[in-house]
Design an enzyme around this catalytic site. Structure first.
Site, PDB file in Angstrom:
ATOM      1  CD  GLU A  89      -1.315  -0.099   3.672  1.00  0.00           C
ATOM      2  OE1 GLU A  89      -1.475   1.111   4.283  1.00  0.00           O
ATOM      3  OE2 GLU A  89      -2.316  -0.925   3.675  1.00  0.00           O
ATOM      4  CB  CYS A 121      -3.883  -4.399   5.735  1.00  0.00           C
ATOM      5  SG  CYS A 121      -2.947  -3.114   6.355  1.00  0.00           S
ATOM      6  CG  HIS A 247      -5.047  -7.213   9.176  1.00  0.00           C
ATOM      7  ND1 HIS A 247      -3.676  -7.159   8.641  1.00  0.00           N
ATOM      8  CD2 HIS A 247      -5.291  -6.124   9.537  1.00  0.00           C
ATOM      9  CE1 HIS A 247      -3.510  -5.944   8.643  1.00  0.00           C
ATOM     10  NE2 HIS A 247      -4.573  -5.118   9.301  1.00  0.00           N
TER      11      HIS A 247
END
Length: 421
Positions: A89, A121, A247
């Site tokens: 990113e 992400c 995550h």
């Protein structure tokens, strides 16, 4: 029994490599002398975070992680890599893929697709799923794909996001003979929406709505599990997965998300939730507590950590939740191979963590934000400022890539030990 799509060969993760930067600052240092900040940061459940040097950028992290995968392969195995996907990113060019630079720096074969993917992400998981589809349908039974991630986080000093934001890259090799984790083609729970919880208006600027991001994460987890359950009749969040990897913006957020789903969907009691968290989720957080959120590579790092700290060399199953602000998310299951823990150990993640140079807060503050941003036409890199750190990791036997200069927008890199030979 897990159903598999007919005519699609089993593929998955066969090798891993991680670069969590050359420098690290402990949470204790970030909070020194500020009791209020200390209380807020410690509630996030993190221990340390990686620090970018002036000679670091996404390519440095991705290529260094990728090299640690290639070092586990024979020359003939390297020649079967027909796809390289860079997930980030923190793109450095609005047109050219960073995979091109990594392809050259790793000396990969010319008969190879290269591309870059971006969805915050979630990108690392998206890249793995894309790579798996390419390998599964390749006419070559020995086809392989290399997925690398690389990111640098930027937040103001003394802010909460700064305390949990890391730097680094994760690399995974996808093949039809996965010795770590076999994916389950088509069996994923998905959810996407248009949510402005986190934005990057420029390379070095991040805008966050913390409350919206937390709510979006929780909503995506709930919707992904709901979609997964619809695709896999009889799916059971507790019984079907020996391990969970999610995550991790920060560890306390994962604990809260696990608690919410376990309470609202599974109906567990508080005591059952805590025991389940310690058994199935805590192993996935060991590494990320020491790195901070590495963005596109974080959910993969958590899966690697779960395998490494599972305490078992038997076949097992893992459920993985990947979330990207913006937002896109996925919950998928994978089958861990017997001996996966030994194969993960070949990636030497713990050694990479331990070889980093520890910084005091004063040293960290001098280095913060000194990496060269995107869009710079010409720049000299302050290698002198990075020299003590690079000398430290060199003594620890951890060679890496460094950015040396930018000339006419073109970034120049070199390996500290002259790789590839």
């Amino acid at each position: 029994m897990v159903r598999r799509a007919e005519g699609i060969r089993t593929v998955g993760i066969d090798a891993i490599g991680v670069d969590c930067g050359a420098a690290v600052v402990a949470v204790d240092e970030l909070c020194r002398g500020d009791a209020a900040h200390d209380r807020r940061v410690r509630a996030l459940g993190m221990e340390a975070r990686g620090v970018a040097l002036p000679c670091d950028d996404p390519v440095v992290f991705g290529a260094t992680a990728g090299r640690r995968v290639l070092e586990q392969l024979t020359p003939s195995e390297r020649d079967t890599i027909e796809l390289l996907v860079f997930a980030t990113e923190c793109g450095l060019d609005l047109s050219k893929s960073l995979a091109g630079a990594v392809h050259r720096l790793l000396g990969l074969p010319s008969a190879c697709r290269t591309l870059e993917v971006k969805q915050a992400c979630y990108s690392g998981t998206a890249a793995v799923q894309l790579a798996a589809a390419v390998v599964a349908t390749s006419p070559r039974p020995d086809a392989r794909a290399l997925v690398v991630t690389g990111d640098v986080g930027h937040h103001p000093l003394h802010s909460l996001p700064e305390a949990v934001t890391g730097v680094g890259g994760v690399a995974v090799l996808v093949s039809a003979e996965p010795r770590i984790a076999a994916l389950r083609p088509g069996l994923s729970g998905l959810h996407s929406d248009d949510v402005s919880d986190t934005l990057r208006p420029s390379y070095a600027q991040e805008v966050i709505d913390p409350d919206l991001s937390l709510l979006s994460y929780l909503e995506c987890l709930r919707c992904c599990w709901q979609d997964y359950s619809a695709r896999v009749p009889g799916a059971d969040f507790v019984r079907d997965f020996d391990l969970l990897a999610m995550h991790t913006p920060f560890a306390a957020m994962v604990k809260g998300a696990h608690r919410t789903l376990s309470r609202d969907v599974v109906g567990q009691t508080p005591a059952q939730i805590q025991a389940d968290f310690e058994r199935r989720v805590e192993p996935s957080l060991v590494y990320v507590r020491r790195t901070g959120n590495m963005y596109t590579g974080t959910s993969l790092l958590c899966l690697i950590s779960a395998v490494a700290h599972s305490g078992s060399r038997e076949a097992a199953t893992a459920g993985v939740f990947s979330y990207g602000s913006g937002c896109s998310a996925e919950f998928y299951g994978c089958d861990l191979a017997p001996g996966a823990v030994d194969r993960v150990a070949e990636g030497r993640v713990r050694e990479a963590l331990d070889s980093r140079c520890p910084l005091t807060f004063a040293q960290y503050a001098r280095l913060a934000g000194t990496d060269v941003p995107a869009g710079v036409r010409d720049a000299d890199v302050d290698l002198e400022a990075a020299e003590p750190v690079l000398r430290h990791v060199e003594k620890a036997g951890a060679p890496r890539l460094v950015l040396t200069a930018v000339h006419n927008y073109r970034r120049q890199y070199t390996w500290t030990d002259g790789f590839p030979r």
